[in-house]
Design an enzyme around this catalytic site. Sequence first.
Site, PDB file in Angstrom:
ATOM      1  CG  HIS A  98      28.743  53.828  38.099  1.00 31.14           C
ATOM      2  ND1 HIS A  98      28.111  52.618  38.254  1.00 31.14           N
ATOM      3  CD2 HIS A  98      29.575  53.956  39.167  1.00 31.14           C
ATOM      4  CE1 HIS A  98      28.512  52.037  39.383  1.00 31.14           C
ATOM      5  NE2 HIS A  98      29.416  52.835  39.949  1.00 31.14           N
ATOM      6  CG  LEU A  99      31.113  54.995  31.093  1.00 29.43           C
ATOM      7  CD1 LEU A  99      31.764  54.368  29.867  1.00 29.43           C
ATOM      8  CD2 LEU A  99      31.600  56.438  31.267  1.00 29.43           C
ATOM      9  NE  ARG A 100      25.063  56.941  36.614  1.00 27.05           N
ATOM     10  CZ  ARG A 100      25.251  56.290  37.740  1.00 27.05           C
ATOM     11  NH1 ARG A 100      25.131  54.975  37.793  1.00 27.05           N
ATOM     12  NH2 ARG A 100      25.543  56.926  38.844  1.00 27.05           N
TER      13      ARG A 100
ATOM     14  CG  ASP B 163      31.849  54.469  42.917  1.00 27.11           C
ATOM     15  OD1 ASP B 163      31.224  54.166  41.887  1.00 27.11           O
ATOM     16  OD2 ASP B 163      31.358  54.352  44.050  1.00 27.11           O
TER      17      ASP B 163
HETATM   18  O1  DOR Z   1      27.606  55.978  45.435  1.00 29.41           O
HETATM   19  C1  DOR Z   1      27.500  55.096  44.595  1.00 29.41           C
HETATM   20  N1  DOR Z   1      26.904  55.321  43.412  1.00 29.41           N
HETATM   21  N2  DOR Z   1      27.978  53.881  44.881  1.00 29.41           N
HETATM   22  C2  DOR Z   1      27.736  52.813  44.078  1.00 29.41           C
HETATM   23  O2  DOR Z   1      28.207  51.742  44.383  1.00 29.41           O
HETATM   24  C3  DOR Z   1      26.903  52.975  42.876  1.00 29.41           C
HETATM   25  C4  DOR Z   1      26.963  54.355  42.380  1.00 29.41           C
HETATM   26  C5  DOR Z   1      25.934  54.661  41.312  1.00 29.41           C
HETATM   27  O3  DOR Z   1      25.778  53.856  40.386  1.00 29.41           O
HETATM   28  O4  DOR Z   1      25.310  55.715  41.372  1.00 29.41           O
END
Ligand code: DOR
Length: 434
Positions: free
Chosen positions: A67-69, A310
């Site tokens: 996740h690069l946000r 993740d």
């Molecule tokens: O713990 C998690 N955080 N699981 C996810 O599927 C999404 C991720 C997030 O985007 O923070």
Amino acid sequence: MNLLIRGGRVVDPSQSLDAKRDVRIENGLIAQISEHLEPDDWGFGETGVVDAENAIVAPGFIDMHVHLREPGQTHKETIATGTAAAVAGGFTSVACMPNTKPPLDTPALITEVLRLAGEAALARVYPIAAITKDRAGRELAPFWRLHDAGAVAFSDDGSTVADARVLRQAALYARDVPGVFIEHCEDPALKGDAVMNEGDASLRFGASAAPGLAEDVIVARDLLICGETGKPFHLAHLSTATSVDLVRFARSRGTACTCEVTPHHLLLDDHRFTDFRADAKVNPPLRGQRDCEALRAAVRDGTIDVLATDHAPHTREEKAGLLADAPPGFSGLEVALGAYALALPDLPLERFVALLSANPARILGIPGGTLRVGSLGDVTVFAEERWTADVSRFQSLGKNTPFDGWTFPRRPIATVVAGNLLMYRGRLAARTPV
Ligand code: DOR
């Protein structure tokens, strides 16, 4: 710039190579692999030399779940800081999830992510687009246009596509579009407002909890939809023993599915919850010890195809909030290689490398994952060296990791992208265009 990586043990499962070799990169591509190469053999241009003595040289590692946000949550991470974390952790490529703000559900947003990644000029970035518009689980995203803009896969990760009819329709519409469906498997009804796994730990602790069944029912449903529609599915961050059994069963019936596991689900169980802090909160939640063991066994027996982090960075303030409100997830890129090695001490190196390079490349249909002559000059060099994780040194803006202070048996030494040495022994190079 030409680069010579010398003296390492080259482990490249894509060509069944495991031998001491020198690797030469020229014009961004693998040019030669040989028993002994001298920088002067080259004849032209400046040659950088990377000393890989006592280290392992592998095809560049690909993390297919980060996740690069960006856009929208640059207080948690940016594409620049996330890709800096990637190269610090030994990853040459990442595939980024679409649960940004707004979600990656239009071609313009995919283009923007690629532009920002080009500007950052660190790890390669492969965007994953949403399956449904706004990740709302109702209307389908424009799959072909997203693919044409550069999306390599589709996912509503962060949530499950709850409506089976919508998911089935999406799989049928997208069947001919290149790009696997990456499934986040948690049934929203069974999950409810749970903050942790249902088990003896939650009973003792008294927090709201969800059973492993919340994952299992969606895994079963998705494998059936995958088998029926013929769309390839990849199941993200599997966390239960039953999930991996279901994958085995589906495969025995010829279903074309793949799956991944994270470092935290391999190593940590729900007994990490010792107070009402959100440090151990993650989706899917940390499970019981039996599940951790089953996941490690599933890596060893080949059921799991990919090791993925993740990587889910959040701010300290967010993670310090009330357990019920704090966001789930850990910042994973900079501890992953060490954590995988700790979890899987007996895994043959060839398998370890394949799970991090050839397999994610194949599943995403992206270049890389091999050191064959003529392929991308992306290389990860790592060593069997003990080191201790120190979150204060993270490149990621997310300092949320349960692994701070842990000692690991393996570490990345050098990260090379298109022949550019971007990280060497913990130091990042000045940015150079990829
Ligand atoms: O713990 C998690 N955080 N699981 C996810 O599927 C999404 C991720 C997030 O985007 O923070």
